[in-house]
Design a protein around this motif. Structure first.
Motif, PDB file in Angstrom:
ATOM      1  N   THR A  99       0.824  -1.222   0.069  1.00  0.00           N
ATOM      2  CA  THR A  99      -0.155   0.071  -0.043  1.00  0.00           C
ATOM      3  C   THR A  99       0.812   1.202   0.183  1.00  0.00           C
ATOM      4  O   THR A  99       0.379   2.377  -0.600  1.00  0.00           O
ATOM      5  CB  THR A  99      -0.967   0.231   1.015  1.00  0.00           C
ATOM      6  N   GLU A 101       3.742   1.762  -1.246  1.00  0.00           N
ATOM      7  CA  GLU A 101       4.459   1.792  -2.604  1.00  0.00           C
ATOM      8  C   GLU A 101       3.320   2.375  -3.677  1.00  0.00           C
ATOM      9  O   GLU A 101       3.643   3.238  -4.485  1.00  0.00           O
ATOM     10  CB  GLU A 101       4.849   0.673  -3.247  1.00  0.00           C
ATOM     11  N   LEU A 102       2.093   1.876  -3.614  1.00  0.00           N
ATOM     12  CA  LEU A 102       1.072   2.334  -4.490  1.00  0.00           C
ATOM     13  C   LEU A 102       0.815   4.075  -4.093  1.00  0.00           C
ATOM     14  O   LEU A 102       0.310   4.633  -5.040  1.00  0.00           O
ATOM     15  CB  LEU A 102      -0.112   1.561  -4.212  1.00  0.00           C
ATOM     16  N   ARG A 105       3.336   5.926  -5.494  1.00  0.00           N
ATOM     17  CA  ARG A 105       3.454   5.998  -7.054  1.00  0.00           C
ATOM     18  C   ARG A 105       2.092   6.688  -7.686  1.00  0.00           C
ATOM     19  O   ARG A 105       2.199   7.353  -8.688  1.00  0.00           O
ATOM     20  CB  ARG A 105       3.391   4.422  -7.584  1.00  0.00           C
ATOM     21  N   TYR A 106       1.005   6.225  -7.035  1.00  0.00           N
ATOM     22  CA  TYR A 106      -0.210   6.773  -7.738  1.00  0.00           C
ATOM     23  C   TYR A 106      -0.935   7.732  -7.003  1.00  0.00           C
ATOM     24  O   TYR A 106      -2.125   8.273  -7.496  1.00  0.00           O
ATOM     25  CB  TYR A 106      -1.189   5.530  -8.035  1.00  0.00           C
ATOM     26  N   THR A 111      -5.174   4.691  -5.319  1.00  0.00           N
ATOM     27  CA  THR A 111      -4.836   3.361  -4.463  1.00  0.00           C
ATOM     28  C   THR A 111      -6.206   2.954  -3.978  1.00  0.00           C
ATOM     29  O   THR A 111      -6.135   1.801  -3.759  1.00  0.00           O
ATOM     30  CB  THR A 111      -4.055   3.880  -3.292  1.00  0.00           C
ATOM     31  N   ILE A 114      -7.637   1.212  -6.643  1.00  0.00           N
ATOM     32  CA  ILE A 114      -6.972  -0.039  -6.867  1.00  0.00           C
ATOM     33  C   ILE A 114      -7.714  -1.285  -5.735  1.00  0.00           C
ATOM     34  O   ILE A 114      -7.880  -2.394  -6.195  1.00  0.00           O
ATOM     35  CB  ILE A 114      -5.630  -0.213  -6.738  1.00  0.00           C
ATOM     36  N   LEU A 261      -1.354  -0.407 -13.240  1.00  0.00           N
ATOM     37  CA  LEU A 261      -2.579  -0.659 -12.377  1.00  0.00           C
ATOM     38  C   LEU A 261      -2.814  -2.169 -12.290  1.00  0.00           C
ATOM     39  O   LEU A 261      -3.477  -2.677 -11.566  1.00  0.00           O
ATOM     40  CB  LEU A 261      -3.698   0.229 -13.048  1.00  0.00           C
ATOM     41  N   ALA A 264      -0.670  -3.820  -9.814  1.00  0.00           N
ATOM     42  CA  ALA A 264      -1.094  -3.308  -8.516  1.00  0.00           C
ATOM     43  C   ALA A 264      -2.264  -4.102  -8.084  1.00  0.00           C
ATOM     44  O   ALA A 264      -2.480  -4.618  -7.028  1.00  0.00           O
ATOM     45  CB  ALA A 264      -1.091  -1.915  -8.474  1.00  0.00           C
TER      46      ALA A 264
END
Length: 847
Positions: A99, A101-102, A105-106, A111, A114, A261, A264
């Motif tokens: 989580t 890292e997501l 990044r996003y 997140t 996702i 995505l 992920a």
């Protein structure tokens, strides 16, 4: 004599639910009622979940409210829809790295999206009913993944504990750690240290007061103590900041590259699903270990659990919460607190909602350093020494290590992929074709496993085992020499559940001796997977064949003519012996009723040389089959067994022997004490003699050997129990019944006089006859075998060492009878009136 309660019996107190012939059936209850046990368990779980949810949200970099949202949704939604009633779900430490890292990044809103997509993927997998496929993932990979995540969490939170800010990479965190140590903040370190001290010391509080205080969960005590201390000392530390719920960010449309995505979503789906399903299996194991719960809580429905987890992730992501998965810490607390239904899980979620709405001012007093220390401790605990020892014992440490290193330095998905690749490579080394069949015969369900059991066979094994109805009698035949950790756990969990519902399970090995000249595969295929050139023995046996006395022929060295002569001689041996005078040794063996005397066909090394004098059996030398068999056995031990037991024997060599039992049994070669008691090196202090006799003390010309062993075991080794074990078909008992007073007093006859009181006891009509639980003795020999065990226990009590230990309550005496032909053990019981030997059921795999 100690009582032995049989493990296989019908429960006399079980009630049959029925209604009157013409009355309608009672209405089915709508659901379980809310009980006091569920209420108390929900409070205990809530007190653990509250600080952990905030700490995990802090570790991911998400809004702190997201942890509370996930905890509430996991409790209410999964609690209501999931298939594991007592498993508690919420934000899990195993998802922290993914989580974080997501989010990095996003962003947070993507997140959340996702998380929603991962929940939809879980719903699809649940509808496809593929939940049991997740059990094909080797536990070494799962444990390695969790260990890698734990290392990543601990290193990142260490920066917050020291008063700094962590980076998104483990390498960056490790690189900047020396600089962070140089500028450590004393206040943050003090609060973190106090949190860790309370977290470690609270569960270890001694005495009665400690037992009462330990009712309060350690995480709550640690965070509360650190918060109170920081407030009293006036530390100006960053604290929990919970913004207004009106500004809470919800899920948005996913933004970013499609492949990223998709990866992920797959990562969240994999980690959440595997962790939740394995957690459900673990909860089943804990429930089965508590008989009071096993009858009230249904076994987990893994497909329904996957649907519940998917629905929770959809709701949590939509409401702006963290991903949801089954959490081991909260589930363990729920079971240990006595929860009996899914109501405890749901009520814990409701309490989290109430706390999130009404306790915001209190929560905002918590220092972030205290939460970081709490999460760092959780991360360290994820690197479990128990798991490392387990995977090492099952020869999967390489899979564990590769997965851990891959997760730490590459990422969760990459590390798991590396672990799967390594697990497949390891399995290909030892994997052969595995067939698992099931059939029912005369009410007994037989499951036969041909080949090696690895994690790839676990889904088939699990499906086949669950064809056996709960409460039925099952026999599982394992025809293979290898079982890995995943298969062992699957078989163990199924057996625990089966026995908890009143069923019985027997695990047996199949007789697999191979005839000479009949190859089992490629030329020279060796049981351990290697290939060897054909040798003169020609006997290819499985690793456990030596326990079965090598029931495969052993040829003579030389050409076919010599082998044919040997076979003819072996077949002719019984006729020849009728016309010869038996040697003294043969006569004594015959007098004892021992089967397999010299010249008996089928016994290894029993081939008779026709050219030798009748009364002088050929002495074995280095070229005889007997010597070859001895050398092969020693060689097999050094090659296969010694590497497995070397560390344990080295420990025993350093520490000395500390056995818990003295086992006194007959010298009969068919009694393998370590096998029938499932014992290992250092467990038993064994004394063997002809007839399992215990000479009473004070006898003139008595035997000091047995008395010395008893004294040494009781006074020096401090054994806690002594077992006298008799067996069926005992040659000494046959010799006692056929004793002739005019026979010369040989050493054997002088020794057997200690069995005379047993004969007199059996002839005494005023005493109850010794018998087995299910039947009376089959014949006079078996009657004497049973009576002899009881009489030798009387002799044992007369020894001073035993008498003193019994009076002090430091010793127990047991009588045991082993029926060789049935492979069935019986223990002398005081439950019934008279002298009865009760059945002993099949031992549990967890024992």
């Amino acid at each position: 004599m100690s009582a032995c309660t049989p493990t296989r019996h019908d429960d006399p107190h079980r009630k049959e639910h029925s209604h009157e012939p013409h009355s309608p059936p009672s209405p089915r209850p709508r659901g379980p009622r809310l009980t006091g046990a569920d209420v108390s368990a929900s409070i205990a779980v809530f007190l653990i979940a509250l600080p952990l949810s905030l700490g995990i949200a802090l570790a991911t970099g998400a809004p702190l409210q997201a942890g509370l949202v996930a905890a509430a949704v996991g409790g209410v939604v999964v609690g209501r829809l999931g298939g594991a009633p007592l498993q508690v779900s919420g934000p899990a430490a195993g998802l922290t790295v993914v989580t974080a890292e997501l989010i990095q990044r996003y962003g947070w809103r993507t997140t959340c999206a996702i998380t929603v997509l991962a929940g939809l993927a879980q719903l699809g997998l649940g509808l496809l009913r593929v939940a049991r496929t997740a059990l094909a993932v080797s536990p070494a990979i799962v444990h390695g993944m969790l260990a890698g995540i734990g290392v990543t969490i601990a290193v990142a939170q260490l920066h917050i504990v020291l008063g700094g800010t962590p980076h998104s990479s483990v390498l960056l965190n490790l690189r900047d750690l020396p600089a962070q140590l140089a500028r450590v903040q004393t206040a943050a370190l003090s609060v973190s240290a106090l949190t860790l001290c309370l977290l470690l010391a609270w569960p270890r509080l001694p005495g009665r007061a400690g037992r009462l205080l330990r009712v309060v969960p350690a995480p709550l005590v640690a965070v509360t103590g650190a918060t109170t201390s920081a407030a009293l000392l006036g530390f100006g530390l960053p604290k929990v900041d919970l913004p207004s719920w009106s500004s809470h960010a919800l899920a948005g449309l996913p933004e970013g590259p499609a492949l990223g995505l998709i990866a992920a979503v797959l990562t969240i789906t994999l980690v959440c699903s595997v962790q939740s399903l394995l957690g459900a299996v673990a909860v089943d194991k804990m429930v089965a270990a508590r008989p009071a719960l096993s009858g009230r809580v249904r076994r987990a429905d893994l497909d329904r659990e996957l649907l519940g987890q998917g629905a929770a992730n959809v709701v949590s992501g939509t409401l702006g919460g963290l991903p949801v998965a089954g959490v081991a810490v909260r589930s363990t607390a729920n079971v240990n607190a006595g929860a009996v239904s899914r109501n405890s899980t749901m009520l814990h979620g409701v309490l989290v909602v109430i706390a999130a709405l009404l306790m915001v001012p209190i929560l905002e007093l918590i220092p972030l350093a205290s939460l970081a220390a709490l999460v760092m401790a959780v991360g360290i605990q994820m690197v479990s020494l128990h798991h490392i020892r387990t995977v090492t014992r099952h020869r999967e440490v390489l899979v564990y290590a590769v997965t851990t290193v891959g997760v730490v330095f590459l990422g969760v998905l990459e590390g798991v992929a590396l672990g799967i690749g390594m697990a497949v490579a390891v399995a290909l080394h030892r994997l052969t074709r595995t067939r698992i069949t099931h059939h029912e015969k005369e009410g007994v369900h037989h499951v036969h496993v041909r080949g090696q059991l690895t994690f790839l066979a676990v889904p088939r094994l699990s499906r086949t085992l669950h064809l056996v109805p709960q409460g039925a009698h099952a026999v599982v035949e394992l025809d293979g020499s290898f079982m890995d950790h995943a298969a062992y756990e699957s078989l163990q969990d199924w057996q625990s559940t089966q026995t908890a519902h009143g069923g019985t399970v027997e695990l047996v090995g199949r007789r697999t001796g191979v005839r000479i000249g009949e190859p089992t595969g490629p030329a020279g295929l060796h049981p351990d997977g290697g290939t060897t050139a054909p040798d003169s023995s020609g006997c290819r046996c499985h690793p456990w064949t030596p326990w079965r006395n090598h029931q495969c022929a052993i040829p003579e060295t030389g050409g076919p003519a010599q082998r044919n002569d040997a076979e003819t001689t072996t077949a002719r041996a019984p006729e020849d012996t009728e016309h010869t005078e038996p040697s003294d040794l043969t006569a004594k063996l015959d007098a004892l009723g021992a089967p397999g005397a010299l010249g008996t066909p089928g016994t290894p090394g029993a081939t008779v040389d026709a050219s030798a004098p009748p009364s002088s059996p050929r002495a074995p030398d280095a070229t005889t089959p007997t010597a070859n068999q001895l050398a092969r056995g020693i060689s097999a031990f050094q090659r296969n067994t010694a590497p497995l037991v070397r560390s344990e024997l080295a420990r025993l060599a350093r520490e000395g022997q500390q056995p818990s039992q003295l086992f006194l049994t007959c010298a009969d070669s068919r009694l393998v004490t370590s096998m029938i008691t499932s014992s290992g090196p250092g467990d038993l202090f064994v004394v063997r003699n002809v007839g399992n006799l215990v000479p009473p003390p004070g006898e003139e010309s008595g035997d000091d050997s047995v008395a010395a062993a008893i004294e040494y075991a009781v006074d020096v080794l401090r054994v806690r129990s002594i077992t006298v074990c008799g067996h069926s078909g005992c040659g000494a008992m046959q010799a006692l019944l056929a004793a002739d007073q005019d026979t010369a007093q040989t050493p054997l006859r002088r020794w057997l006089r200690y069995g005379g009181p047993s004969v007199a006891r059996m002839a005494d009509g005023s005493r109850p006859a010794a018998r087995l639980a299910a039947r009376a003795a089959a014949d006079t020999v078996e009657q004497l075998c049973l009576t002899n065990v009881i009489q030798q226990l009387e002799h044992l009590r007369a020894h001073d060492s035993v008498s003193r230990a019994l009076r002090a309550g430091e010793l127990e005496l047991h009588g045991m009878y082993f029926h060789v032909g049935e492979a069935q053990a019986y223990l002398l019981s005081e439950v019934h009136e008279g002298e009865v030997f009760d059945h002993v059921g099949v031992a549990d795999l967890t024992a």
